[in-house]
Write a protein that holds these residues in place. Structure first.
Motif, PDB file in Angstrom:
ATOM      1  N   ALA A 216       0.821  -1.214   0.000  1.00 13.85           N
ATOM      2  CA  ALA A 216       0.000   0.000   0.000  1.00 13.85           C
ATOM      3  C   ALA A 216       0.856   1.265   0.000  1.00 13.85           C
ATOM      4  CB  ALA A 216      -0.925   0.003   1.211  1.00 13.85           C
ATOM      5  N   GLY A 217       2.166   1.108   0.072  1.00 14.94           N
ATOM      6  CA  GLY A 217       3.069   2.255   0.061  1.00 14.94           C
ATOM      7  C   GLY A 217       3.117   3.010   1.373  1.00 14.94           C
ATOM      8  N   ILE A 218       2.789   2.340   2.462  1.00 17.70           N
ATOM      9  CA  ILE A 218       2.757   2.979   3.782  1.00 17.70           C
ATOM     10  C   ILE A 218       4.035   2.628   4.540  1.00 17.70           C
ATOM     11  CG2 ILE A 218       1.569   3.004   6.012  1.00 17.70           C
ATOM     12  CD1 ILE A 218      -1.035   2.554   4.445  1.00 17.70           C
ATOM     13  N   GLN A 219       4.733   3.654   5.015  1.00 16.01           N
ATOM     14  CA  GLN A 219       6.004   3.446   5.693  1.00 16.01           C
ATOM     15  C   GLN A 219       5.989   3.866   7.159  1.00 16.01           C
ATOM     16  OE1 GLN A 219       8.784   5.622   3.251  1.00 16.01           O
ATOM     17  NE2 GLN A 219       8.969   3.967   1.758  1.00 16.01           N
ATOM     18  N   SER A 220       5.105   4.801   7.509  1.00 17.46           N
ATOM     19  CA  SER A 220       5.079   5.320   8.880  1.00 17.46           C
ATOM     20  C   SER A 220       3.981   4.633   9.674  1.00 17.46           C
ATOM     21  CB  SER A 220       4.849   6.833   8.872  1.00 17.46           C
ATOM     22  OG  SER A 220       4.886   7.349  10.180  1.00 17.46           O
ATOM     23  N   TYR A 221       4.365   3.625  10.458  1.00 17.46           N
ATOM     24  CA  TYR A 221       3.382   2.863  11.225  1.00 17.46           C
ATOM     25  C   TYR A 221       4.053   2.179  12.405  1.00 17.46           C
ATOM     26  CZ  TYR A 221       5.286  -1.181   8.693  1.00 17.46           C
ATOM     27  OH  TYR A 221       6.132  -2.142   8.177  1.00 17.46           O
ATOM     28  N   ASP A 222       3.224   1.680  13.301  1.00 18.40           N
ATOM     29  CA  ASP A 222       3.710   0.957  14.475  1.00 18.40           C
ATOM     30  C   ASP A 222       2.808  -0.249  14.688  1.00 18.40           C
ATOM     31  OD1 ASP A 222       5.253   0.586  16.941  1.00 18.40           O
ATOM     32  OD2 ASP A 222       3.405   1.172  17.954  1.00 18.40           O
ATOM     33  N   ILE A 223       3.391  -1.427  14.812  1.00 18.48           N
ATOM     34  CA  ILE A 223       2.640  -2.661  15.078  1.00 18.48           C
ATOM     35  C   ILE A 223       3.082  -3.208  16.418  1.00 18.48           C
ATOM     36  CG2 ILE A 223       2.104  -5.005  14.318  1.00 18.48           C
ATOM     37  CD1 ILE A 223       2.802  -4.162  11.472  1.00 18.48           C
ATOM     38  N   GLN A 224       2.132  -3.404  17.310  1.00 20.83           N
ATOM     39  CA  GLN A 224       2.417  -3.958  18.630  1.00 20.83           C
ATOM     40  C   GLN A 224       1.516  -5.159  18.894  1.00 20.83           C
ATOM     41  OE1 GLN A 224       4.747  -2.887  20.864  1.00 20.83           O
ATOM     42  NE2 GLN A 224       5.472  -1.310  19.448  1.00 20.83           N
ATOM     43  N   TRP A 225       2.114  -6.226  19.444  1.00 16.22           N
ATOM     44  CA  TRP A 225       1.309  -7.378  19.867  1.00 16.22           C
ATOM     45  C   TRP A 225       0.705  -7.080  21.225  1.00 16.22           C
ATOM     46  CZ3 TRP A 225       0.804 -10.849  23.855  1.00 16.22           C
ATOM     47  CH2 TRP A 225       0.097 -12.030  23.595  1.00 16.22           C
ATOM     48  N   LYS A 226      -0.574  -7.397  21.373  1.00 12.71           N
ATOM     49  CA  LYS A 226      -1.278  -7.151  22.621  1.00 12.71           C
ATOM     50  C   LYS A 226      -2.039  -8.403  23.049  1.00 12.71           C
ATOM     51  CE  LYS A 226      -0.334  -2.657  22.701  1.00 12.71           C
ATOM     52  NZ  LYS A 226       0.400  -1.978  23.791  1.00 12.71           N
ATOM     53  N   TRP A 227      -2.199  -8.558  24.351  1.00 15.28           N
ATOM     54  CA  TRP A 227      -3.053  -9.607  24.890  1.00 15.28           C
ATOM     55  C   TRP A 227      -4.506  -9.236  24.619  1.00 15.28           C
ATOM     56  CZ3 TRP A 227      -2.766 -14.418  26.439  1.00 15.28           C
ATOM     57  CH2 TRP A 227      -3.854 -14.965  27.147  1.00 15.28           C
ATOM     58  N   ALA A 228      -5.408 -10.148  24.275  1.00 21.70           N
ATOM     59  CA  ALA A 228      -5.158 -11.550  24.081  1.00 21.70           C
ATOM     60  C   ALA A 228      -5.097 -11.846  22.578  1.00 21.70           C
ATOM     61  CB  ALA A 228      -6.269 -12.386  24.727  1.00 21.70           C
ATOM     62  N   PHE A 229      -3.880 -12.011  22.076  1.00 22.74           N
ATOM     63  CA  PHE A 229      -3.622 -12.339  20.680  1.00 22.74           C
ATOM     64  C   PHE A 229      -4.262 -11.335  19.731  1.00 22.74           C
ATOM     65  CE2 PHE A 229      -2.588 -16.097  22.990  1.00 22.74           C
ATOM     66  CZ  PHE A 229      -1.456 -16.571  22.354  1.00 22.74           C
ATOM     67  N   ARG A 230      -3.841 -10.086  19.911  1.00 23.88           N
ATOM     68  CA  ARG A 230      -4.305  -8.987  19.062  1.00 23.88           C
ATOM     69  C   ARG A 230      -3.097  -8.235  18.500  1.00 23.88           C
ATOM     70  NH1 ARG A 230      -9.785  -6.772  19.305  1.00 23.88           N
ATOM     71  NH2 ARG A 230     -11.021  -8.306  20.436  1.00 23.88           N
ATOM     72  N   TRP A 231      -3.359  -7.559  17.394  1.00 23.04           N
ATOM     73  CA  TRP A 231      -2.410  -6.603  16.850  1.00 23.04           C
ATOM     74  C   TRP A 231      -2.976  -5.211  17.001  1.00 23.04           C
ATOM     75  CZ3 TRP A 231       2.103  -8.561  16.390  1.00 23.04           C
ATOM     76  CH2 TRP A 231       2.300  -9.860  15.900  1.00 23.04           C
ATOM     77  N   GLU A 232      -2.172  -4.305  17.500  1.00 20.68           N
ATOM     78  CA  GLU A 232      -2.482  -2.878  17.500  1.00 20.68           C
ATOM     79  C   GLU A 232      -1.632  -2.259  16.403  1.00 20.68           C
ATOM     80  OE1 GLU A 232      -2.180   0.012  21.097  1.00 20.68           O
ATOM     81  OE2 GLU A 232      -0.400   0.262  19.837  1.00 20.68           O
ATOM     82  N   LEU A 233      -2.282  -1.921  15.294  1.00 18.26           N
ATOM     83  CA  LEU A 233      -1.609  -1.284  14.175  1.00 18.26           C
ATOM     84  C   LEU A 233      -2.022   0.192  14.147  1.00 18.26           C
ATOM     85  CD1 LEU A 233      -0.108  -1.041  11.469  1.00 18.26           C
ATOM     86  CD2 LEU A 233      -2.150  -1.985  10.354  1.00 18.26           C
ATOM     87  N   VAL A 234      -1.045   1.080  14.259  1.00 14.25           N
ATOM     88  CA  VAL A 234      -1.289   2.511  14.171  1.00 14.25           C
ATOM     89  C   VAL A 234      -0.505   3.041  12.975  1.00 14.25           C
ATOM     90  CG1 VAL A 234      -1.110   4.751  15.307  1.00 14.25           C
ATOM     91  CG2 VAL A 234      -1.622   2.714  16.664  1.00 14.25           C
ATOM     92  N   ILE A 235      -1.230   3.634  12.034  1.00 19.26           N
ATOM     93  CA  ILE A 235      -0.618   4.228  10.844  1.00 19.26           C
ATOM     94  C   ILE A 235      -0.660   5.733  11.008  1.00 19.26           C
ATOM     95  CG2 ILE A 235      -0.829   4.523   8.345  1.00 19.26           C
ATOM     96  CD1 ILE A 235      -2.224   1.770   8.288  1.00 19.26           C
TER      97      ILE A 235
END
Length: 237
Positions: A216-235
């Motif tokens: 998608a051409g997106i470079q500025s983001y943060d991916i964090q693993w969270k309980w319970a088995f979730r992804w927190e994706l912030v673009i």
């Protein structure tokens, strides 16, 4: 044993936009309970805090948040309540394709005038022209194949002033078997029992998310693993 190496393409009951009546109400109530007890809803709140830390000036302005695939509106209530406590002016717009879901959501959020709902086709040109400060999704993106997600992210990043928050599942054997056991034991909704395991199989590894964002051409983001088995994706916009 299911194949966890790649995302499933099977459809969930929730994908049927004609779903209505008691089964939808029971399903939405149970999903709220599951997400609250397992801490899933709070991931959206931490994502909002990250975007605010990048844009402290927005604390003095109205912040418009679109919740795509809003379901019963429970996360919007969480965000609205937090906004009130922190003297933020939030305008939350819930967007969902199922009118029966929106009917329940309006009743569920009736005490929050800062929340409203729209039935909008997110594939439409009309939607693509809308602007928001933040686009939020929770347990939504796993319903779509990779090419559509690439197109969504490419478009959405141009529709926001602050960024995008995506709260979704981690595809993992433990998550699959745990939610299977929990729903078999406690759920009264056939939809929840069927969809819960399948949602995990349709969800993401970190590498899946990174690949989609790269395409998608997106470079500025943060991916964090969270309980319970979730992804927190912030673009970040």
């Amino acid at each position: 044993m299911p194949d966890f190496s790649q995302r499933s393409t099977a459809l969930e009951w929730m994908d049927d936009l004609s779903s209505s009546g008691d089964i939808i109400v029971q399903t939405l109530k149970e999903l709220d309970t599951i997400n609250r007890l397992l801490g899933g809803n709070n991931i959206s709140l931490t994502g909002l805090k990250k975007l605010l830390s990048r844009h402290p000036e927005k604390r003095k302005e109205k912040i418009v948040i679109a919740d795509i695939g809003c379901g019963g509106g429970d996360i919007m209530k969480l965000l609205a309540g937090w906004g009130r406590k922190n003297n933020l002016q939030l305008e939350l717009i819930g967007i969902d394709a199922n009118p029966h879901v929106l009917e329940y959501a309006r009743q569920n959020t009736k005490d929050f005038p800062e929340i409203r709902f729209e039935q909008i086709d997110i594939y439409s040109k009309a939607f693509s022209k809308l602007k928001f400060d933040i686009i939020h999704t929770s347990l939504f993106t796993h319903h779509f194949p990779e090419p559509e997600l690439v197109a969504f992210y490419s478009q959405w990043v141009g529709q926001v002033n602050m960024g995008i928050i995506n709260n979704d599942l981690h595809r993992h054997w433990f998550a699959y078997h745990s939610i299977d056991w929990l729903t078999r034991m406690f759920s009264r909704s056939p939809m929840v029992k069927y969809d819960a395991r399948l949602s995990v199989l349709r969800s993401f590894l970190k590498a899946d998310l990174e690949h989609i964002l790269h395409k998608a051409g997106i470079q500025s983001y943060d991916i964090q693993w969270k309980w319970a088995f979730r992804w927190e994706l912030v673009i970040y916009a």
